[in-house]
Structures are given as C-alpha cells and as structure tokens.
Design a protein around this motif. Structure first.
Motif, PDB file in Angstrom:
ATOM      1  N   GLY B  43       0.827  -1.204   0.000  1.00 23.20           N
ATOM      2  CA  GLY B  43       0.000   0.000   0.000  1.00 23.20           C
ATOM      3  C   GLY B  43       0.862   1.254   0.000  1.00 23.20           C
ATOM      4  N   ASP B  44       0.193   2.397   0.090  1.00 22.18           N
ATOM      5  CA  ASP B  44       0.892   3.683   0.092  1.00 22.18           C
ATOM      6  C   ASP B  44       1.424   3.943   1.500  1.00 22.18           C
ATOM      7  OD1 ASP B  44      -0.055   4.001  -2.581  1.00 22.18           O
ATOM      8  OD2 ASP B  44      -1.968   4.654  -1.785  1.00 22.18           O
ATOM      9  N   ASN B  45       2.381   3.137   1.899  1.00 20.00           N
ATOM     10  CA  ASN B  45       2.909   3.184   3.266  1.00 20.00           C
ATOM     11  C   ASN B  45       4.428   3.107   3.167  1.00 20.00           C
ATOM     12  OD1 ASN B  45       4.100   1.558   5.584  1.00 20.00           O
ATOM     13  ND2 ASN B  45       2.115   2.114   6.432  1.00 20.00           N
ATOM     14  N   SER B  46       5.112   4.157   3.617  1.00 17.30           N
ATOM     15  CA  SER B  46       6.547   4.245   3.328  1.00 17.30           C
ATOM     16  C   SER B  46       7.369   3.171   4.061  1.00 17.30           C
ATOM     17  CB  SER B  46       7.080   5.648   3.623  1.00 17.30           C
ATOM     18  OG  SER B  46       6.742   6.011   4.933  1.00 17.30           O
ATOM     19  N   VAL B  47       6.940   2.777   5.253  1.00 15.49           N
ATOM     20  CA  VAL B  47       7.690   1.741   5.975  1.00 15.49           C
ATOM     21  C   VAL B  47       7.619   0.409   5.236  1.00 15.49           C
ATOM     22  CG1 VAL B  47       7.839   0.420   8.124  1.00 15.49           C
ATOM     23  CG2 VAL B  47       7.329   2.887   8.201  1.00 15.49           C
ATOM     24  N   ARG B  48       6.397   0.008   4.883  1.00 16.27           N
ATOM     25  CA  ARG B  48       6.262  -1.295   4.214  1.00 16.27           C
ATOM     26  C   ARG B  48       6.843  -1.276   2.797  1.00 16.27           C
ATOM     27  NH1 ARG B  48       1.701  -1.513   7.633  1.00 16.27           N
ATOM     28  NH2 ARG B  48       0.364  -0.429   6.148  1.00 16.27           N
ATOM     29  N   LEU B  49       6.768  -0.114   2.134  1.00 17.64           N
ATOM     30  CA  LEU B  49       7.355  -0.038   0.793  1.00 17.64           C
ATOM     31  C   LEU B  49       8.882  -0.151   0.874  1.00 17.64           C
ATOM     32  CD1 LEU B  49       7.310   0.373  -2.226  1.00 17.64           C
ATOM     33  CD2 LEU B  49       7.007   2.834  -1.874  1.00 17.64           C
ATOM     34  N   MET B  52       9.898  -3.637   1.413  1.00 17.67           N
ATOM     35  CA  MET B  52       9.711  -4.381   0.174  1.00 17.67           C
ATOM     36  C   MET B  52      10.882  -4.156  -0.776  1.00 17.67           C
ATOM     37  SD  MET B  52       7.373  -6.403  -0.897  1.00 17.67           S
ATOM     38  CE  MET B  52       8.449  -7.389  -1.945  1.00 17.67           C
ATOM     39  N   ILE B  53      11.340  -2.907  -0.863  1.00 16.84           N
ATOM     40  CA  ILE B  53      12.469  -2.575  -1.750  1.00 16.84           C
ATOM     41  C   ILE B  53      13.744  -3.275  -1.247  1.00 16.84           C
ATOM     42  CG2 ILE B  53      13.971  -0.701  -2.539  1.00 16.84           C
ATOM     43  CD1 ILE B  53      11.452   1.132  -2.480  1.00 16.84           C
ATOM     44  N   GLU B  54      13.931  -3.280   0.068  1.00 11.09           N
ATOM     45  CA  GLU B  54      15.094  -3.974   0.640  1.00 11.09           C
ATOM     46  C   GLU B  54      15.072  -5.458   0.292  1.00 11.09           C
ATOM     47  OE1 GLU B  54      15.420  -3.373   4.880  1.00 11.09           O
ATOM     48  OE2 GLU B  54      15.601  -1.208   4.612  1.00 11.09           O
ATOM     49  N   LEU B  55      13.897  -6.054   0.493  1.00 15.58           N
ATOM     50  CA  LEU B  55      13.741  -7.478   0.215  1.00 15.58           C
ATOM     51  C   LEU B  55      14.036  -7.783  -1.256  1.00 15.58           C
ATOM     52  CD1 LEU B  55      12.644 -10.261   1.277  1.00 15.58           C
ATOM     53  CD2 LEU B  55      10.389  -9.500   0.516  1.00 15.58           C
ATOM     54  N   VAL B  80      10.412   7.200  -1.507  1.00 13.05           N
ATOM     55  CA  VAL B  80      10.892   6.089  -0.682  1.00 13.05           C
ATOM     56  C   VAL B  80      12.102   5.418  -1.330  1.00 13.05           C
ATOM     57  CG1 VAL B  80      10.281   3.833   0.282  1.00 13.05           C
ATOM     58  CG2 VAL B  80       8.644   5.718   0.390  1.00 13.05           C
ATOM     59  N   LEU B  81      12.050   5.253  -2.660  1.00 13.02           N
ATOM     60  CA  LEU B  81      13.185   4.621  -3.339  1.00 13.02           C
ATOM     61  C   LEU B  81      14.423   5.520  -3.266  1.00 13.02           C
ATOM     62  CD1 LEU B  81      14.421   2.328  -5.004  1.00 13.02           C
ATOM     63  CD2 LEU B  81      13.581   3.462  -7.077  1.00 13.02           C
ATOM     64  N   TYR B  84      15.905   5.279   0.104  1.00 11.94           N
ATOM     65  CA  TYR B  84      16.583   3.986   0.263  1.00 11.94           C
ATOM     66  C   TYR B  84      17.945   4.000  -0.423  1.00 11.94           C
ATOM     67  CZ  TYR B  84      17.757  -0.899  -0.473  1.00 11.94           C
ATOM     68  OH  TYR B  84      18.422  -2.094  -0.519  1.00 11.94           O
ATOM     69  N   LEU B  85      18.002   4.624  -1.599  1.00 10.62           N
ATOM     70  CA  LEU B  85      19.247   4.647  -2.369  1.00 10.62           C
ATOM     71  C   LEU B  85      20.203   5.729  -1.865  1.00 10.62           C
ATOM     72  CD1 LEU B  85      17.654   4.270  -5.931  1.00 10.62           C
ATOM     73  CD2 LEU B  85      19.020   2.533  -4.739  1.00 10.62           C
ATOM     74  N   GLY B  86      19.721   6.597  -0.988  1.00  7.27           N
ATOM     75  CA  GLY B  86      20.549   7.686  -0.487  1.00  7.27           C
ATOM     76  C   GLY B  86      20.804   8.760  -1.524  1.00  7.27           C
ATOM     77  N   GLU B  87      19.850   8.922  -2.441  1.00  5.08           N
ATOM     78  CA  GLU B  87      19.984   9.939  -3.493  1.00  5.08           C
ATOM     79  C   GLU B  87      18.891  10.993  -3.313  1.00  5.08           C
ATOM     80  OE1 GLU B  87      22.303   9.950  -5.790  1.00  5.08           O
ATOM     81  OE2 GLU B  87      22.775   7.912  -6.480  1.00  5.08           O
TER      82      GLU B  87
END
Lengths: 417, 417
Positions: B43-49, B52-55, B80-81, B84-87
């Motif tokens: 869903g539109d949830n930054s923690v779960r997204l 998911m990206i990490e996984l 969120v991406l 995660y990527l630090g960009e």
C-alpha cells in the motif's frame, strides 16, 4: 488483524493469467474487517514458496495461500506449507469420497494424483470445494492462521462464500465490518461528478466515497465501517441523501451488477410497455444488450438492423428521396426509421439509431455524429443529435447508452405527468 | 536475469483495482528474456514499501516499481526509493516543461504537487510519459537496476513500449528472447484438444505449448526461446505443422486479437459476398458482433431481430400455420427465417437463429435447444440443430459462434469445390 495473500503459480509470473484472486479475496477480507497489507505471487517453486511463507508468518496473522492444490506434480502448495509447519499430510475423508465417486461416475480409474487433491494438513481442518475436487485447509497455531484455497476463481469463490466466510466469522471474528452501497450515474463524467461532490469527498470518512468510471457511466461506492447492520444502513442513507441533492438527476440505479439496460427493461416492464429498435451504426448492439437481460422477452419485440441505405429502404421503407435530400445520418432519417419501426412492429416505443461509427466519415459527416429518435404508439416523437468521441466501439456504446436513457427518461417523465 | 515487480497502491490491497500491470509487465519482460520470480503489492505506506524494496534488492537484479508517482501526497514511490538509495530527487527538465505547458494550456496555476510528477532520482535517468505527466525513472547501481513506472495502464503501457523496451534492450540486453504464436480453434473443447495433442504437449520444450480456453474457443500459444528471429520462425513452423496434423480441422486463425467474427468477415470480403441475419434467441448479438469489426459495412447488410412469434410473422412473413404446426424453435421456422431474410435483403448469405436461451423452456423445448439455418442467393440451404449448455448468455454466444462458423465453413467449401 493483519492479513496477506500469497498466490502460487508460474502462469501468474509469466503474465499468462491475471491475479484476480488477490483482488477478490482482498475485497471480501476487508469487508469482513481484516486489514490486508501484502499481496505476493510466487511460482511453483518450493524454495521460493517456503521463503514466502516464512516472510508472511513473520509479518501477518492471517495468511491466505491460493493456487497449487490440484492433482499435478507442480501443485506443491499444501506440501510446502505442511513441511514448513512440521505436520504430515492426511487424507480428508469427505474429499476422498467425493473424488472416488466422481471418477467412478466417469468410469475412470483412480490415480494417486487424483487423491492428492483430498490431502489436508494434519491438525488442520478440511474445507470442502463445492465446484471442484481439491480440498482446502484451515490451520491455526498460536496467533497464526493459514488458509489454503484453490486457484481457479470458479472454485475459489464458491468455496470462499460457502465455507470460508462462516469459518472466519466463527474462528477469527472482527468487531467492526464494512458495508457497501453502489450508486450508478449516467450522463455525467467522473471528473464532473467528483467536482460536484468535492466537499463531500474531502470530508469523507465513514462512509467513504469512491468513484469508479466505466464506459459511459460512473459508479460511486459508499463504504461504512460499523458494529451493526442497522447503524450501517443509517449512515449510508444519510450520505446518499447528500449525494442525491447534488447529482441526483444523473442517478439511475443501485448495485455493482446493475446496468442501464436492466433499468430500461425494468421501467418498460413496470409500465407494461413494449419496445422495438432500428439500428444502423449500432448494428444490433442495442437489441442484443437488451436481449441479454433475463426476462427481456416480456418487453423487447425485436426490430431491424439496417446497416446500408439499401436496407433502410428495403426493410424500413425509408424513401429514396429522403435519403437523397437529407442523407442517412440526419434527423429526418432517424425519425423515419423510428416511425416506420413503430408502424411495422406495433411497439409502444420504437427507438432508432443512425450515425457514423467510423473509422471513416460518411456523407461528409464527422465520425461520432449520431442521431437517435424515439417514436411512440401515440404518435409522439423525440429526436436528438450527438457528437461522440473515441473509437468505433466507444461510439456505438455511447449511442446505445444515450438511446436507452432517452427511453428510460421518457417513461419516467410520462409517469410523473 | 532475476527480476521482480512491485505494485504500489492501497486501492490494490483493498481489492478495488486488479493488478493487471503485473501480468502485463511479466509477459513483456519474459518476452525480452528476463526471469520474473516475484510479484508483490504494498500500500501507500513508506515503511512497508521500504521493507519491500530492501527485500527485492536482496533477491533480484531488476526491480520494477509501478504506481505511486502521481501528484498527490500519497504518491510516495519515488521518495521512498530515493531515500533507500541515499539519493536526492531532482527535476527532470523535459517533464517539467511538459507539465508547465499543459497547465498553461488549461489556464490553471501550477502547484508544487503538479511539479512533483517531474521529479526523478539523482544519477538516474528520466523516462518520458507519452500519455501522462508523471515521469518515470531508470536507475542503476552495481548489478542492481530499478525502474519506476506509473500505475495507470493507459500511461504504463505506452511508456513501456516506447521508452522502456529500447532502454532495457540497450542497458540490460539478454542473449535469448521469446517469440510467441497464437493458434485459434473452434469446435473442440480444451480437454479434447489437450488429449489430441497429449504426446506433443508431454514432449514440449522449445517451443512450449500452452492451451487457453475462452468461451466457445481454445487458443494455443506456442512460445520459443531463441537467439534469432529466423530460428524462432523455423521452430514455430515445425511445431505448428505437427499440431495441424492432429487438430487442423478445428483451426480458424492466428493471433491473440483475432476472432471468429473477424475471420468470417474476412472470408466474406475475400469472396465479395454479403450477409444478412435474422435473430430470435440471439436478439442482435450476431449482427452487433459482426458490426463491431471495422470494415464490416462492406459485407454486413443488416437484418432482423424477431424475438416474438408476432415479429416473425410481421417482419419476416413466417406463416402462422408454420408456427402453429412446428413451433418457433424448429427446423421449419429456422429455414423460413433464413429464406425470407435472403428474399427481403437480397444478400448472398442469410443466416437465421431460433431457439431457447432460457431461463425457462419454450414450446416444451429444453433450454439450450437451437436451430440455425443458412440460405444462399442461389437457393441452397443448410440447417442444423444444437443443444447448448449453461446460462442464457453462454447459449446465445454458443449459437452465434456456431452460426458464424457455418457461414465460414460454407464459403471455404464452396471455394474448394
């Protein structure tokens, strides 16, 4: 309660089958009051399926697996889950009997693969399959619940409604549940509807208001979360009243499975009136859409498809002079078609369609130009010009919907006179 | 190369929208030679997204995210991406210009939210959106590639075909790719077709053979993995020949988007012949299905919908005596309807349908009883009785398909005389 859905099947990962089960199950689970936080798809691969089950067990309380419980070697779902849970598989007696009776009735020998479909996880509970042979499993341990369901929607849905819903309500009851009501609108676009209701939508809470556009109509789904059915009805009625004050003139009916054709048939039936149709650009679409409604024969007499000018003359007796002077895509031709159809059939209402469906212009008239006429037994007529957009099929569909609405509105107006 | 698809959107988890994007992307990716091992929805949830990206980063090399790049607050995918990527996020110039031009043309003021749609991940590459405003991102680091795409299929598909396919072919080329061919069959059920081809299917490898059933027809998709197009053609031709030796008599055409109606129109066009139709139980379905094919007007004259006995008499001149003696659901009535339709329209072929669509019996004849007749300008007739199963719509559809095939087969036989 956190729940998630895991669909199993390589055909899903190949894009050969769309995962409609996840949407179906989500909608039903949310309706029962569960929260759905993840959907996943894995192929028929035991390593990746086991990883998926581990992951789901770590983050959810209700884990639903669907697919991969059929008779073939690549149906691995129940085996992988049983292995993960450290339980053996055991035969479900009822399912076993059903498979044997089925194979015997067909005169086929019973193979081990057939009987695999009756295997369930030990200490779980078998879920019978009303429309197939594969038995589902319901398994609980501590605060985790696993449901194993079949993949084909024709088996999943009956099993869900008949067996799973009562089981979930009993074993994992939720205090609050959702109730929905669908309102259907014709003659207003989604963006205009949303604009008209912007205040209501901005303040939406319980019920929520969700608009859905489909070709030539918009649905609004109101969803309310309550503890009782009567409270749900009251809140839905209040919200509906506010919506109707704004856009009631476009409302035509209730329900996810309703249609303008059904409502038109119902309006005709109510008044004991019959209808006949003459179709040029719609080529039978209007009559077949009406004819697909069960019970249509009570009001739909039939009519004509007069695709060519020659047929408009031969079958309907539209005069060559009229066609030469005004063309087939004209007010005059639409009126003549409706009037002649009423004469020839004796119907209470005769509806006619003539226009340019495309892809090319006709008689110098642009693609999308459509005339629709209505003639009544009493000699009255209504005729209207439209300019529809998009492709051939959309233009035909737009013409049909506007024609049906013309009849429906005429009947309502006559009734309210 | 291992790839996976993450769809982002709470509406998917609520079951309000079906995740068709995953199937679309999978089919295309598999065709390009990538392996797809997982589909996920969050869903539109930054923690779960983020989880998911990490996984996905841990288990796949090509990670495709779709949805959540629109203008509203809950469109969080790119943020969120990037995090995660630090960009940081940066403005894509081309996308920015397009949004400003679009809003100016509408005379609307440009909000910060509008411009969010032109944000891409720094060190990534913007992917232009041919049918919308939200810009996609292509981002590579080491052996991981991320693609961020829009959620609406009307934006996703053009962007994928126009922009993403060339990019993937250039940046992540695969040695082997898939080529498919679809063969369509009528008049044989899926289980019978599979039984006839059991040896070929058991030995299937390259090409693989996958059967798909849809109402009243079966498609076979042959898929081959090769390094060159010519090798693919050769292998597909060989396999097709073997299939045709077994079930060629039921084959009617190629292609995922073909239909029996299209092939019937094509056969009529080829011979320069016209067709007219009289429909009772199908109520216009046959004519509207033919009429929905672009270019149908060259061969479809039109015809009649004679739902009631009264209309069969009034519009077609079927005699009261015939209807009394034989009933409307009879060989005699079907023949009279076809013959009269040919007379009244002058068509080369006239096709008629009469029968019981249900839900109730008619004239003591069971639901599903159908007579179909064909009358030619030369005075020949063919008439056939059918007993169809299932519900009203399926019976109407079965009648239509068998009628169309009767015409198609007649034309082919006349041609081969």
């Amino acid at each position: 309660m956190k729940s998630e859905i895991i669909a199993v099947g390589t055909e899903l990962l190949m894009g050969q089958v769309i995962n409609t089960n996840a949407a179906f199950l989500s909608e039903e689970l949310v309706g029962l009051g569960y929260d759905v936080y993840h959907h996943s798809v894995v192929g028929d691969n035991s390593v990746r399926l086991r990883e998926m089950i581990e992951l789901a067990t770590g983050r959810s309380e209700l884990i639903i697996l669907c697919g991969g419980i059929g008779p073939t070697e690549d149906d691995i779902t129940r085996d992988v889950l049983a292995d993960y849970l450290g339980e053996p598989l055991v035969l479900d007696e009822e399912g076993d009997k059903k498979i044997k009776a089925y194979m015997n009735a067909l005169g086929r020998s019973i193979t081990e693969n057939n009987l695999r479909q009756a295997l369930i996880i030990k200490n779980g509970r078998g879920i019978q399959n009303p429309t197939g042979l594969a038995v589902g499993t319901f398994y609980q341990r501590k605060d985790k619940t696993y449901l194993v369901l079949p993949g084909p929607p024709s088996e999943l849905k009956p099993m869900f409604f008949d067996e799973v819903v009562p089981l979930l309500k009993k074993m994992l009851p939720q205090k609050e549940f959702l109730t929905s009501r669908v309102l259907r609108f014709f003659g207003i676009g989604e963006s205009q509807l949303v604009a008209e209701l912007s205040e209501l939508i901005a303040k939406q809470n319980n019920p929520t208001i969700a608009p859905y556009a489909s070709p030539n109509e918009v649905r609004l789904r109101l969803t309310v979360k309550t503890n009782t059915g009567s409270e749900a009805m009251e809140l839905l009625n209040q919200k509906e009243k506010l919506i109707m004050e704004k856009v009631g003139e476009y409302f035509y009916g209730y329900g996810e499975k309703n249609s303008l054709a059904q409502e038109t048939i119902a309006a005709l039936k109510n008044e004991g009136k019959s209808i006949a149709v003459a179709e040029s650009l719609t080529a039978g679409l209007v009559q077949s859409t009406l004819g697909a409604v069960p019970g249509a024969s009570a009001v739909l007499l039939g009519g004509f498809v007069t695709y060519s000018n020659e047929m408009k003359m031969k079958l309907l007796g539209v005069s060559e002079k009229l066609l030469e002077e005004h063309g087939a895509v004209s007010k005059e031709c639409a009126l003549a078609m409706a009037r002649q159809t009423q004469n020839k059939t004796g119907a209470d209402y005769a509806l006619s369609f003539t226009g340019v469906a495309g892809p090319t212009e006709v008689e110098g008239k642009k693609v999308g130009t459509v005339w629709i006429a209505l003639a009544t037994k009493e000699g009255e007529t209504v005729v209207k010009e439209f300019h529809f957009q998009r492709d051939r099929q959309y233009i035909q569909h737009s013409a049909m919907m506007n024609g049906l609405n013309m009849v429906r509105k005429y009947i309502l107006a006559a009734k309210n006179k």
